[in-house]
Design a protein around this motif. Structure first.
Motif, short mmCIF file in Angstrom:
data_model
loop_
_atom_site.label_atom_id
_atom_site.label_comp_id
_atom_site.label_asym_id
_atom_site.label_seq_id
_atom_site.Cartn_x
_atom_site.Cartn_y
_atom_site.Cartn_z
N LEU A 163 59.33 28.66 111.03
CA LEU A 163 60.05 27.44 110.69
C LEU A 163 59.71 27.03 109.26
O LEU A 163 58.57 27.17 108.81
CB LEU A 163 59.66 26.31 111.64
N VAL A 164 60.71 26.50 108.55
CA VAL A 164 60.50 26.04 107.18
C VAL A 164 61.12 24.66 107.01
O VAL A 164 62.26 24.42 107.44
CB VAL A 164 61.13 27.01 106.15
N PHE A 165 60.37 23.75 106.40
CA PHE A 165 60.89 22.44 106.00
C PHE A 165 60.71 22.30 104.50
O PHE A 165 59.59 22.29 104.00
CB PHE A 165 60.16 21.32 106.74
N HIS A 166 61.83 22.24 103.78
CA HIS A 166 61.77 22.03 102.33
C HIS A 166 62.38 20.68 102.01
O HIS A 166 63.47 20.34 102.48
CB HIS A 166 62.53 23.12 101.58
N TYR A 167 61.67 19.91 101.18
CA TYR A 167 62.15 18.58 100.78
C TYR A 167 62.00 18.44 99.28
O TYR A 167 60.94 18.74 98.72
CB TYR A 167 61.34 17.49 101.49
N SER A 168 63.06 17.97 98.63
CA SER A 168 63.01 17.64 97.21
C SER A 168 63.63 16.26 97.03
O SER A 168 64.81 16.06 97.32
CB SER A 168 63.76 18.68 96.38
N GLY A 169 62.83 15.32 96.59
CA GLY A 169 63.30 13.94 96.45
C GLY A 169 62.13 13.04 96.11
O GLY A 169 61.05 13.50 95.72
N HIS A 170 62.34 11.75 96.27
CA HIS A 170 61.29 10.79 95.96
C HIS A 170 60.22 10.79 97.05
O HIS A 170 60.52 10.96 98.24
CB HIS A 170 61.88 9.38 95.84
N GLY A 171 59.00 10.59 96.63
CA GLY A 171 57.88 10.37 97.54
C GLY A 171 57.11 9.16 97.09
O GLY A 171 57.14 8.77 95.92
N SER A 172 56.39 8.55 98.01
CA SER A 172 55.61 7.36 97.66
C SER A 172 54.37 7.32 98.55
O SER A 172 54.05 8.28 99.25
CB SER A 172 56.47 6.10 97.83
N ARG A 173 53.68 6.20 98.51
CA ARG A 173 52.50 6.00 99.35
C ARG A 173 52.38 4.52 99.66
O ARG A 173 52.91 3.67 98.94
CB ARG A 173 51.24 6.54 98.66
N GLN A 174 51.70 4.22 100.74
CA GLN A 174 51.50 2.83 101.15
C GLN A 174 50.14 2.70 101.82
O GLN A 174 49.57 3.68 102.29
CB GLN A 174 52.61 2.39 102.10
N ARG A 175 49.64 1.50 101.84
CA ARG A 175 48.32 1.25 102.42
C ARG A 175 48.27 1.69 103.88
O ARG A 175 49.21 1.46 104.64
CB ARG A 175 47.98 -0.23 102.33
N ASN A 176 47.17 2.34 104.23
CA ASN A 176 46.93 2.74 105.61
C ASN A 176 45.98 1.74 106.25
O ASN A 176 44.96 1.39 105.66
CB ASN A 176 46.34 4.15 105.66
N TYR A 177 46.31 1.30 107.46
CA TYR A 177 45.51 0.26 108.10
C TYR A 177 44.83 0.72 109.39
O TYR A 177 44.16 -0.07 110.03
CB TYR A 177 46.39 -0.97 108.39
N ASN A 178 45.01 1.99 109.78
CA ASN A 178 44.36 2.43 111.01
C ASN A 178 43.17 3.35 110.75
O ASN A 178 42.58 3.88 111.69
CB ASN A 178 45.37 3.12 111.94
#
Length: 377
Positions: A163-178
Motif C-alpha cells: 500500500l502507498v499513500f502519497h500526499y503533496s500539500g500544506h501541512g501544519s502542527r497544533q498543540r498536543n494535550y494528551n
C-alpha cells in the motif's frame, strides 16, 4: 512554502469517530450524531441504522412471506477495486484561487502516479487520485473524501499487499494535550476545505492506516508537506546526520499507547522534520514547480538502476536538496526516466525558491538497518 500556522478550529481536534460499515462496499463510514442512515460517498449505498428503542416486527408466516431478491451492492463505478495486491492513494492539493495556493502539488501527484505504474508495476485501476482536477466530486481532496480514501486504502488488506499513500500539500502542527507527542505538538495535513472543516491530525492518520495493518502487509507513506516528520505517528524515527550515520529515536508515547501496526510493516518518508517547512519550487526541475521532496524522491529512485536501500535513498534526497541551496538548484538535470519524461509534459510555471532548508525524514513501526534493507514498493 507549505506551512500554515494558526489555531485550528475545534472540529480538527481528533476524537475517535463512531463508525458503521457500508451495506454496499463495507467501507467504514463516520456516522453523524443522531443519524439513522448514511449514504456512502464511494458506492452510493444507503446504510440504515436500527433504532434500539424499536422492537423488530414479528417474522412473517411462511404462507404470507414473499421471496425477496438478494441484496446487490451498489457498483463502485470507476473507483479502484479495494483488494488489489498493490494499491495507492495519491493526493495533490493546490488550493487554487486562495491565499494558500501552491504551484507544484498536482504535478507531484501526476509524477508519483507515473512512477508507481512504470517503475513499481502498480495497475492504473488500483490507484485512487485526489486532486482539484478530478471531475468526480468524490475524488476532490476534501476532508471527508481524504478520510474515505484512507479507509479504502487499508480495507480488506491481506498478507502480501503493498500500500502507498502519497500526499503533496500544506501541512501544519497544533498543540498536543494528551501527552503522546515527544515535542508537544500534533502534526496535521490540510485538506482542500481545512479552513471550514478542519485539518486531519496525525492521531487519526495513525488509527486509520497504521494500526489496522495485519501481518504481511506493507505500507509506505510519502508525505511532501511542512511539519511532516512524524505525521504518521510511527514509534521510531531515524535520526541521520550529514555523514549518513544514524540512530533510531524512540517516539513511543509515555502513556504506553501503541502507535505501531497489528503485525504489518509501516514506513514513512517525509519532506522535512516536524519543526521545518517543505518547499514548493521550480529550483530543482528547472521546468515546472514541484514539491522539493517529491522531486528528489523520484530522482533518487530513477538514478539507482540496480535498486537502492532506505539509507541510500534518504542520503540522496538530502544531498540534492542541500545542493539546491548552494548551486541554484543543481541536481535537477540528467535524471532521465520519470523526471524528464513526466515533468516535460507538464505546463511550465511557478517561481524558484533557492536555499532550501529542509531535511527529509524516515520513520517506521520498527527499527531496521537502513543500509541493508532494500527499498521497494
Amino acid at each position: 512554502m507549505k506551512s500554515i500556522m494558526f489555531p485550528p478550529p475545534p472540529s480538527s481536534i481528533y476524537a475517535p469517530p463512531m463508525l458503521v460499515n457500508c451495506s454496499g462496499c463495507r467501507t467504514p463510514l463516520q456516522l453523524p450524531s443522531g443519524a439513522r442512515s448514511i449514504r456512502c460517498a464511494l458506492c452510493q449505498a444507503v446504510t440504515h441504522i436500527a433504532d434500539p428503542r424499536t422492537a423488530p416486527p414479528p417474522p412473517p408466516s411462511p404462507s404470507s412471506a414473499s421471496p425477496q431478491p438478494p441484496h446487490i451492492p451498489a457498483p463502485l463505478g470507476q473507483l479502484p477495486h479495494p483488494h488489489g495486491r498493490k494499491r495507492a492513494v495519491i493526493c495533490g492539493i493546490s488550493y487554487r484561487f486562495s491565499r494558500h495556493e501552491l504551484k507544484g502539488c498536482i504535478n507531484d501527484a501526476k509524477c508519483m502516479r507515473h512512477l508507481l505504474i512504470n517503475k513499481f508495476k502498480f495497475s492504473p485501476d488500483s490507484i485512487l487520485m485526489l486532486t482539484e482536477e478530478e471531475t468526480d466530486p468524490y475524488r476532490i481532496p476534501s476532508k471527508q473524501n481524504m478520510r474515505m480514501a484512507l479507509y479504502w486504502l487499508v480495507q480488506g488488506c491481506t498478507a502480501g499487499d503493498s500500500l502507498v499513500f502519497h500526499y503533496s500539500g500544506h501541512g501544519s502542527r497544533q498543540r498536543n494535550y494528551n501527552g503522546d507527542e515527544v515535542d508537544g505538538y500534533d502534526e496535521t495535513l490540510c485538506p482542500l476545505d481545512f479552513e471550514t472543516q478542519g485539518m486531519i491530525v496525525d492521531d487519526e492518520i495513525n488509527a486509520t492506516i497504521v494500526r489496522p495493518l495485519p501481518h504481511g502487509v506493507k505500507l509506505h507513506s510519502i508525505i511532501d508537506a511542512c511539519h511532516s516528520g512524524t505525521v504518521l505517528d510511527l514509534p521510531f524515527l531515524c535520526r541521520m546526520n550529514r555523514a549518513g550515520q544514524y540512530v533510531w529515536e524512540d517516539h513511543r508515547p509515555r502513556s504506553g499507547l501503541w502507535k505501531g501496526t497489528a503485525g504489518g510493516e509501516a514506513i514513512s518518508i517525509s519532506g522535512c522534520d516536524d519543526d521545518q517547512t517543505s518547499a514548493d519550487t521550480s529550483a530543482l526541475s528547472k521546468i515546472t514547480s514541484t514539491g522539493a521532496m517529491t522531486f528528489c524522491f523520484i530522482q533518487a529512485i530513477e538514478r539507482s538502476a540496480q535498486g537502492t536501500t532506505y539509507g541510500s535513498l534518504l542520503n540522496s534526497m538530502r544531498t540534492t536538496i542541500r545542493n539546491a541551496g548552494s548551486d541554484g538548484g543543481g541536481g535537477g538535470g540528467g535524471g532521465g526516466g520519470v523526471v524528464t519524461t513526466v515533468l516535460s509534459m507538464l505546463l511550465t510555471g511557478g517561481s524558484g525558491i533557492g536555499g532550501l532548508r529542509q531535511e527529509p525524514q524516515l520513520t517506521a513501526c520498527q527499527p531496521f538497518d537502513v543500509y541493508a534493507k532494500p527499498f521497494t514498493l
